[in-house]
Design a protein around this motif. Structure first.
Motif, mmCIF file in Angstrom:
data_model
loop_
_atom_site.group_PDB
_atom_site.id
_atom_site.type_symbol
_atom_site.label_atom_id
_atom_site.label_comp_id
_atom_site.label_asym_id
_atom_site.label_seq_id
_atom_site.Cartn_x
_atom_site.Cartn_y
_atom_site.Cartn_z
ATOM 1 N N GLU A 104 4.102 72.728 -42.932
ATOM 2 C CA GLU A 104 3.656 71.841 -41.871
ATOM 3 C C GLU A 104 4.434 70.532 -41.912
ATOM 4 O O GLU A 104 5.324 70.354 -42.722
ATOM 5 C CB GLU A 104 2.151 71.587 -41.976
ATOM 6 C CG GLU A 104 1.707 71.010 -43.302
ATOM 7 C CD GLU A 104 0.197 70.987 -43.464
ATOM 8 O OE1 GLU A 104 -0.526 71.308 -42.512
ATOM 9 O OE2 GLU A 104 -0.257 70.639 -44.554
ATOM 10 N N TYR B 290 5.807 69.572 -30.195
ATOM 11 C CA TYR B 290 4.496 69.694 -30.807
ATOM 12 C C TYR B 290 4.599 69.517 -32.313
ATOM 13 O O TYR B 290 5.600 69.890 -32.917
ATOM 14 C CB TYR B 290 3.901 71.080 -30.533
ATOM 15 C CG TYR B 290 3.797 71.444 -29.073
ATOM 16 C CD1 TYR B 290 2.627 71.200 -28.363
ATOM 17 C CD2 TYR B 290 4.871 72.027 -28.400
ATOM 18 C CE1 TYR B 290 2.529 71.532 -27.019
ATOM 19 C CE2 TYR B 290 4.775 72.370 -27.058
ATOM 20 C CZ TYR B 290 3.606 72.114 -26.377
ATOM 21 O OH TYR B 290 3.510 72.441 -25.046
ATOM 22 N N ARG C 197 1.945 77.526 -34.926
ATOM 23 C CA ARG C 197 0.945 76.746 -34.192
ATOM 24 C C ARG C 197 1.512 75.358 -33.913
ATOM 25 O O ARG C 197 1.952 74.664 -34.815
ATOM 26 C CB ARG C 197 -0.343 76.641 -34.985
ATOM 27 C CG ARG C 197 -1.444 75.909 -34.227
ATOM 28 C CD ARG C 197 -2.782 76.091 -34.870
ATOM 29 N NE ARG C 197 -3.270 77.438 -34.569
ATOM 30 C CZ ARG C 197 -4.383 77.944 -35.080
ATOM 31 N NH1 ARG C 197 -5.114 77.244 -35.905
ATOM 32 N NH2 ARG C 197 -4.759 79.164 -34.760
ATOM 33 N N GLY C 198 1.502 74.984 -32.630
ATOM 34 C CA GLY C 198 1.950 73.665 -32.218
ATOM 35 C C GLY C 198 0.776 72.850 -31.725
ATOM 36 O O GLY C 198 -0.064 73.344 -30.976
ATOM 37 N N TYR C 199 0.705 71.571 -32.158
ATOM 38 C CA TYR C 199 -0.408 70.687 -31.828
ATOM 39 C C TYR C 199 0.045 69.477 -31.021
ATOM 40 O O TYR C 199 1.098 68.908 -31.299
ATOM 41 C CB TYR C 199 -1.031 70.103 -33.107
ATOM 42 C CG TYR C 199 -1.693 71.078 -34.008
ATOM 43 C CD1 TYR C 199 -3.053 71.320 -33.914
ATOM 44 C CD2 TYR C 199 -0.968 71.745 -34.991
ATOM 45 C CE1 TYR C 199 -3.679 72.210 -34.775
ATOM 46 C CE2 TYR C 199 -1.587 72.636 -35.846
ATOM 47 C CZ TYR C 199 -2.940 72.864 -35.732
ATOM 48 O OH TYR C 199 -3.554 73.737 -36.577
ATOM 49 N N TYR D 10 -4.027 72.758 -29.270
ATOM 50 C CA TYR D 10 -2.959 73.514 -29.916
ATOM 51 C C TYR D 10 -2.677 74.795 -29.160
ATOM 52 O O TYR D 10 -3.469 75.262 -28.354
ATOM 53 C CB TYR D 10 -3.283 73.810 -31.382
ATOM 54 C CG TYR D 10 -4.519 74.643 -31.595
ATOM 55 C CD1 TYR D 10 -4.445 76.031 -31.611
ATOM 56 C CD2 TYR D 10 -5.757 74.042 -31.800
ATOM 57 C CE1 TYR D 10 -5.571 76.797 -31.813
ATOM 58 C CE2 TYR D 10 -6.884 74.799 -32.008
ATOM 59 C CZ TYR D 10 -6.787 76.182 -32.020
ATOM 60 O OH TYR D 10 -7.900 76.924 -32.216
ATOM 61 N N ARG D 11 -1.512 75.340 -29.451
ATOM 62 C CA ARG D 11 -1.071 76.618 -28.906
ATOM 63 C C ARG D 11 -0.553 77.433 -30.077
ATOM 64 O O ARG D 11 0.195 76.923 -30.915
ATOM 65 C CB ARG D 11 0.035 76.346 -27.887
ATOM 66 C CG ARG D 11 0.612 77.570 -27.258
ATOM 67 C CD ARG D 11 1.553 77.133 -26.144
ATOM 68 N NE ARG D 11 2.735 77.961 -26.155
ATOM 69 C CZ ARG D 11 3.863 77.649 -25.581
ATOM 70 N NH1 ARG D 11 3.996 76.487 -24.966
ATOM 71 N NH2 ARG D 11 4.870 78.455 -25.603
ATOM 72 N N THR D 12 -0.946 78.684 -30.151
ATOM 73 C CA THR D 12 -0.563 79.538 -31.263
ATOM 74 C C THR D 12 0.179 80.767 -30.760
ATOM 75 O O THR D 12 -0.225 81.371 -29.772
ATOM 76 C CB THR D 12 -1.808 79.998 -32.053
ATOM 77 O OG1 THR D 12 -2.519 78.847 -32.503
ATOM 78 C CG2 THR D 12 -1.422 80.849 -33.246
#
Length: 145
Positions: A100, A113, A129-131, A136-138
């Motif tokens: 991370e 992200y 996973r982008g936040y 977020y989008r996984t």
């Protein structure tokens, strides 16, 4: 008998090392389009200085229209999507299976992200996973052998 035991230990040791080596985001990954479910691109993730990860689009599998990152807002603006560095700065966390602290770019919309990478299924898949804040989008990427 000793020789057989040594050969068995070497083979088993090789399997263990091979399995452990796969529990890393390093390697070639295929991602899929969120909307169509089709394979979209292959991304090569590699470790640079101090084990910091970076990832580049190595191969595009579908035509995504514009070949340049026109929506990017940093040094990648106007750069070709093929070869574009979309992952920057991810580092291994205190846990053994989590990377991370980096950033991931969506070259289609230019959004960047905060990133978290988690190998799954013995390293055969990678949860990406982008936040942005609490949202977020996984995606789950598949390792290319």
């Amino acid at each position: 008998m000793k020789r057989k035991a040594l050969i068995t230990a070497a083979v088993l040791g090789g399997w263990v090392v091979s399995a452990m080596a796969q529990m890393t985001p390093e390697g070639l990954w295929r991602n899929v389009d969120d909307k169509t479910g089709e394979a979209k691109a292959e991304i090569r993730i590699a470790a640079g200085a101090n084990g910091v990860l970076h990832g580049r689009i190595e191969k595009t599998l579908v035509s995504s229209g514009e070949p340049l990152c026109t929506e990017c807002t940093d040094d990648r603006k106007g750069q070709p999507k093929l070869g574009l560095e979309i992952i920057r700065g991810a580092q291994k966390s205190a846990t053994d299976t989590l990377w991370e602290g980096g950033r991931i770019l969506d070259p289609e919309n230019g959004k960047e992200y905060t990133l978290r990478l988690t190998p799954l299924e013995g390293g055969k898949k990678l949860q990406v996973r982008g936040y942005i804040g609490p949202f977020y989008r996984t995606q789950v990427w598949t390792r290319v052998e």
